[in-house]
Design a protein around this motif. Structure first.
Motif, PDB file in Angstrom:
ATOM      1  N   PRO A 115     -11.852  13.368  -4.277  1.00 52.58           N
ATOM      2  CA  PRO A 115     -10.567  14.075  -4.391  1.00 52.58           C
ATOM      3  C   PRO A 115      -9.636  13.668  -3.258  1.00 52.58           C
ATOM      4  O   PRO A 115     -10.077  13.230  -2.188  1.00 52.58           O
ATOM      5  N   LEU A 116      -8.334  13.819  -3.490  1.00 50.44           N
ATOM      6  CA  LEU A 116      -7.359  13.448  -2.476  1.00 50.44           C
ATOM      7  C   LEU A 116      -7.531  14.276  -1.208  1.00 50.44           C
ATOM      8  O   LEU A 116      -7.875  15.456  -1.265  1.00 50.44           O
ATOM      9  N   ASP A 117      -7.271  13.636  -0.079  1.00 56.32           N
ATOM     10  CA  ASP A 117      -7.307  14.305   1.223  1.00 56.32           C
ATOM     11  C   ASP A 117      -5.921  14.885   1.484  1.00 56.32           C
ATOM     12  O   ASP A 117      -4.956  14.152   1.708  1.00 56.32           O
ATOM     13  N   GLU A 118      -5.813  16.199   1.470  1.00 61.74           N
ATOM     14  CA  GLU A 118      -4.514  16.846   1.656  1.00 61.74           C
ATOM     15  C   GLU A 118      -3.933  16.605   3.049  1.00 61.74           C
ATOM     16  O   GLU A 118      -2.725  16.745   3.267  1.00 61.74           O
ATOM     17  N   ASN A 119      -4.788  16.246   4.008  1.00 62.26           N
ATOM     18  CA  ASN A 119      -4.318  15.997   5.378  1.00 62.26           C
ATOM     19  C   ASN A 119      -3.865  14.555   5.582  1.00 62.26           C
ATOM     20  O   ASN A 119      -3.329  14.220   6.642  1.00 62.26           O
ATOM     21  N   GLU A 120      -4.090  13.703   4.590  1.00 60.48           N
ATOM     22  CA  GLU A 120      -3.788  12.283   4.777  1.00 60.48           C
ATOM     23  C   GLU A 120      -2.316  12.012   5.084  1.00 60.48           C
ATOM     24  O   GLU A 120      -2.021  11.230   6.007  1.00 60.48           O
ATOM     25  N   PRO A 121      -1.349  12.611   4.389  1.00 60.48           N
ATOM     26  CA  PRO A 121       0.050  12.338   4.727  1.00 60.48           C
ATOM     27  C   PRO A 121       0.386  12.661   6.182  1.00 60.48           C
ATOM     28  O   PRO A 121       1.059  11.875   6.862  1.00 60.48           O
ATOM     29  N   ALA A 122      -0.090  13.806   6.682  1.00 58.67           N
ATOM     30  CA  ALA A 122       0.184  14.188   8.071  1.00 58.67           C
ATOM     31  C   ALA A 122      -0.523  13.243   9.040  1.00 58.67           C
ATOM     32  O   ALA A 122       0.044  12.843  10.067  1.00 58.67           O
ATOM     33  N   ASN A 123      -1.777  12.874   8.732  1.00 54.88           N
ATOM     34  CA  ASN A 123      -2.519  11.949   9.600  1.00 54.88           C
ATOM     35  C   ASN A 123      -1.850  10.577   9.624  1.00 54.88           C
ATOM     36  O   ASN A 123      -1.785   9.921  10.678  1.00 54.88           O
ATOM     37  N   LEU A 124      -1.362  10.149   8.474  1.00 55.64           N
ATOM     38  CA  LEU A 124      -0.672   8.865   8.399  1.00 55.64           C
ATOM     39  C   LEU A 124       0.593   8.887   9.246  1.00 55.64           C
ATOM     40  O   LEU A 124       0.852   7.962  10.026  1.00 55.64           O
ATOM     41  N   ALA A 125       1.378   9.938   9.114  1.00 54.97           N
ATOM     42  CA  ALA A 125       2.621  10.056   9.883  1.00 54.97           C
ATOM     43  C   ALA A 125       2.348  10.068  11.383  1.00 54.97           C
ATOM     44  O   ALA A 125       3.071   9.439  12.166  1.00 54.97           O
ATOM     45  N   GLU A 126       1.285  10.762  11.782  1.00 56.58           N
ATOM     46  CA  GLU A 126       0.922  10.819  13.201  1.00 56.58           C
ATOM     47  C   GLU A 126       0.528   9.441  13.722  1.00 56.58           C
ATOM     48  O   GLU A 126       0.903   9.043  14.834  1.00 56.58           O
ATOM     49  N   THR A 127      -0.213   8.687  12.910  1.00 54.01           N
ATOM     50  CA  THR A 127      -0.633   7.341  13.317  1.00 54.01           C
ATOM     51  C   THR A 127       0.556   6.407  13.420  1.00 54.01           C
ATOM     52  O   THR A 127       0.664   5.620  14.366  1.00 54.01           O
ATOM     53  N   VAL A 128       1.464   6.479  12.457  1.00 53.75           N
ATOM     54  CA  VAL A 128       2.670   5.648  12.491  1.00 53.75           C
ATOM     55  C   VAL A 128       3.478   5.940  13.756  1.00 53.75           C
ATOM     56  O   VAL A 128       4.002   5.021  14.405  1.00 53.75           O
ATOM     57  N   LEU A 129       3.570   7.222  14.133  1.00 53.78           N
ATOM     58  CA  LEU A 129       4.290   7.614  15.338  1.00 53.78           C
ATOM     59  C   LEU A 129       3.620   7.048  16.591  1.00 53.78           C
ATOM     60  O   LEU A 129       4.290   6.518  17.482  1.00 53.78           O
ATOM     61  N   LYS A 130       2.286   7.150  16.640  1.00 56.57           N
ATOM     62  CA  LYS A 130       1.542   6.640  17.796  1.00 56.57           C
ATOM     63  C   LYS A 130       1.707   5.135  17.960  1.00 56.57           C
ATOM     64  O   LYS A 130       1.762   4.615  19.070  1.00 56.57           O
ATOM     65  N   LEU A 131       1.784   4.425  16.819  1.00 54.02           N
ATOM     66  CA  LEU A 131       1.924   2.966  16.864  1.00 54.02           C
ATOM     67  C   LEU A 131       3.359   2.527  17.141  1.00 54.02           C
ATOM     68  O   LEU A 131       3.612   1.358  17.431  1.00 54.02           O
ATOM     69  N   GLY A 132       4.303   3.456  17.033  1.00 53.89           N
ATOM     70  CA  GLY A 132       5.702   3.122  17.285  1.00 53.89           C
ATOM     71  C   GLY A 132       6.279   2.168  16.252  1.00 53.89           C
ATOM     72  O   GLY A 132       7.127   1.332  16.572  1.00 53.89           O
ATOM     73  N   LEU A 133       5.849   2.286  14.999  1.00 55.80           N
ATOM     74  CA  LEU A 133       6.291   1.364  13.957  1.00 55.80           C
ATOM     75  C   LEU A 133       7.707   1.696  13.492  1.00 55.80           C
ATOM     76  O   LEU A 133       8.101   2.851  13.417  1.00 55.80           O
ATOM     77  N   ARG A 134       8.455   0.655  13.149  1.00 56.82           N
ATOM     78  CA  ARG A 134       9.792   0.830  12.584  1.00 56.82           C
ATOM     79  C   ARG A 134       9.809   0.507  11.095  1.00 56.82           C
ATOM     80  O   ARG A 134      10.760   0.863  10.388  1.00 56.82           O
ATOM     81  N   TYR A 135       8.797  -0.201  10.639  1.00 56.30           N
ATOM     82  CA  TYR A 135       8.693  -0.584   9.226  1.00 56.30           C
ATOM     83  C   TYR A 135       7.251  -0.362   8.810  1.00 56.30           C
ATOM     84  O   TYR A 135       6.326  -0.871   9.435  1.00 56.30           O
ATOM     85  N   VAL A 136       7.052   0.409   7.760  1.00 56.97           N
ATOM     86  CA  VAL A 136       5.704   0.785   7.320  1.00 56.97           C
ATOM     87  C   VAL A 136       5.501   0.375   5.867  1.00 56.97           C
ATOM     88  O   VAL A 136       6.389   0.573   5.038  1.00 56.97           O
ATOM     89  N   VAL A 137       4.351  -0.200   5.591  1.00 56.38           N
ATOM     90  CA  VAL A 137       3.971  -0.512   4.208  1.00 56.38           C
ATOM     91  C   VAL A 137       2.830   0.415   3.807  1.00 56.38           C
ATOM     92  O   VAL A 137       1.828   0.514   4.515  1.00 56.38           O
ATOM     93  N   ILE A 138       3.011   1.090   2.674  1.00 60.33           N
ATOM     94  CA  ILE A 138       1.976   1.983   2.154  1.00 60.33           C
ATOM     95  C   ILE A 138       1.566   1.491   0.777  1.00 60.33           C
ATOM     96  O   ILE A 138       2.406   1.327  -0.114  1.00 60.33           O
ATOM     97  N   THR A 139       0.282   1.238   0.599  1.00 63.36           N
ATOM     98  CA  THR A 139      -0.240   0.881  -0.713  1.00 63.36           C
ATOM     99  C   THR A 139      -1.354   1.852  -1.064  1.00 63.36           C
ATOM    100  O   THR A 139      -1.605   2.819  -0.350  1.00 63.36           O
ATOM    101  N   SER A 140      -2.018   1.611  -2.178  1.00 69.65           N
ATOM    102  CA  SER A 140      -3.091   2.514  -2.576  1.00 69.65           C
ATOM    103  C   SER A 140      -4.063   1.805  -3.492  1.00 69.65           C
ATOM    104  O   SER A 140      -3.763   0.744  -4.057  1.00 69.65           O
ATOM    105  N   VAL A 141      -5.223   2.406  -3.649  1.00 65.85           N
ATOM    106  CA  VAL A 141      -6.123   2.025  -4.718  1.00 65.85           C
ATOM    107  C   VAL A 141      -5.511   2.518  -6.033  1.00 65.85           C
ATOM    108  O   VAL A 141      -4.598   3.339  -6.029  1.00 65.85           O
ATOM    109  N   ASP A 142      -5.985   2.001  -7.172  1.00 63.46           N
ATOM    110  CA  ASP A 142      -5.609   2.580  -8.462  1.00 63.46           C
ATOM    111  C   ASP A 142      -6.305   3.923  -8.605  1.00 63.46           C
ATOM    112  O   ASP A 142      -7.504   4.044  -8.327  1.00 63.46           O
ATOM    113  N   ARG A 143      -5.556   4.923  -9.035  1.00 64.25           N
ATOM    114  CA  ARG A 143      -6.134   6.247  -9.278  1.00 64.25           C
ATOM    115  C   ARG A 143      -5.826   6.669 -10.722  1.00 64.25           C
ATOM    116  O   ARG A 143      -5.022   7.551 -10.970  1.00 64.25           O
ATOM    117  N   ASP A 144      -6.502   6.005 -11.658  1.00 63.88           N
ATOM    118  CA  ASP A 144      -6.329   6.343 -13.070  1.00 63.88           C
ATOM    119  C   ASP A 144      -6.874   7.726 -13.397  1.00 63.88           C
ATOM    120  O   ASP A 144      -6.637   8.249 -14.489  1.00 63.88           O
TER     121      ASP A 144
END
Length: 330
Positions: free
Chosen positions: A120-149
């Protein structure tokens, strides 16, 4: 906007265990068309050219970023798909984040991402992702995914949740999404994306239509083109992007026809790279293209009117994605 948990009506005795991964031989040999294709046209493996060697991902920066990703329970397509540019990108502090887990519902025979029944989806993933992007100081982010049929929206709401969380941390950040084909769910997915658009919308065709049964079982060439076209119609100001891997047995004239189809469907950006076989059990490389061929294809792409064409042996969809997008984003 969180996607609902998987809904299956299969008898329990026929349902694979959640999170169990199938890779390599176990994954690919269950694709009859791909297995037949490999047996028919694959002879002895051809040697990789010396100019196509890449560095092993062992630097301190690579280890640091991997540790951060594990702490936040995040995945990258760089790792899961065995990308040849992992060392370079990780060493510069960039990564393409792969959301919704590391188990895919498809069995693409060129891809090293594991197949199975996702958790099942991790409900905390969006917040964890945003926190990691902030820590890395990124200005451009690429988000992809597995297929979830297994999800009713194919995961579109989860993409939007991630976009919103990242922008709450930094409203100036640019976000590119590399999405699956949302088989049977195009209109639903695009309606969701129209609420919170990314800055670049990317969906890869991967190969020429003739090779789809072997390389992309479960996918449909015209369906993928329709997804790209409809997104452009829905959100005109967002650049669309697609990519092909070469060396699977396609002819150059077939590649050019695909490029023409992409332009006819208003796709702005294109990536062309050399296919590299992830393991002995995946589709074999039929040919290593000379770098001059990539240059020639880039020139054809420019003549066809693409805003940007990245073409080279080690080019991947998200490789220097920020630089690729500069022209299209103004």
């Amino acid at each position: 906007m969180t996607s609902k948990t998987p809904n299956t009506t299969q008898p329990k005795s026929h349902v694979a265990k959640l999170g169990v991964k199938q890779r390599g031989h176990e994954k690919v040999t269950k694709i009859p068309v791909a297995f037949k294709f490999m047996n028919e046209i694959t002879g002895s493996r051809i040697s990789k050219p010396k100019w196509l060697r890449v560095k092993a991902p062992t630097t301190a920066k690579v280890r640091e970023l991997k540790n951060l990703l594990r702490e936040q329970k995040l995945h990258t397509v760089c790792e899961e798909a065995s990308c040849p540019n992992l060392a370079e990108c990780f060493s510069s502090g960039t990564a393409t984040f792969m959301i919704m887990g590391d188990v895919c519902t498809r069995r693409c025979s060129f891809c090293d991402v594991a197949h199975g029944r996702p958790l099942p989806l991790d409900e905390n993933e969006p917040a964890n992702l945003a926190e990691t992007v902030l820590k890395l100081g990124l200005r451009y982010v690429v988000i992809t995914s597995v297929d979830r049929d297994d999800l009713k929206d194919g995961g579109a709401n989860h993409f939007v949740d991630c976009i919103q969380e990242i922008r709450q941390q930094n409203s100036d950040i640019k976000i590119e999404i590399l999405v699956p084909d949302f088989r049977g769910r195009i209109d639903k997915a695009l309606n969701i994306f129209s609420q919170v658009p990314a800055d670049v919308f990317n969906h890869n065709l991967e190969t020429v239509p003739r090779l789809y049964p072997a390389a992309r079982p479960g996918a449909d060439y015209l369906h993928s083109l329709k997804l790209l076209k409809k997104h452009k119609l829905n959100i005109k100001h967002v650049p669309t992007k697609s990519g092909l891997m070469l060396g699977l047995g396609e002819e150059i004239n077939e590649v050019v026809e695909v490029m023409k189809d992409l332009r006819a469907h208003d796709v702005d950006m294109l990536t062309l790279g050399q296919y590299l076989q992830p393991s002995a059990h995946h589709l074999a490389v039929q040919r290593y293209l000379d770098p001059k061929e990539f240059v020639a294809l880039k020139n054809i792409g420019k003549e066809l009117g693409f805003e940007h064409v990245a073409s080279g042996p080690l080019v991947r969809s998200s490789y220097h994605a920020d630089l690729q997008a500069q022209g299209a984003l103004g």
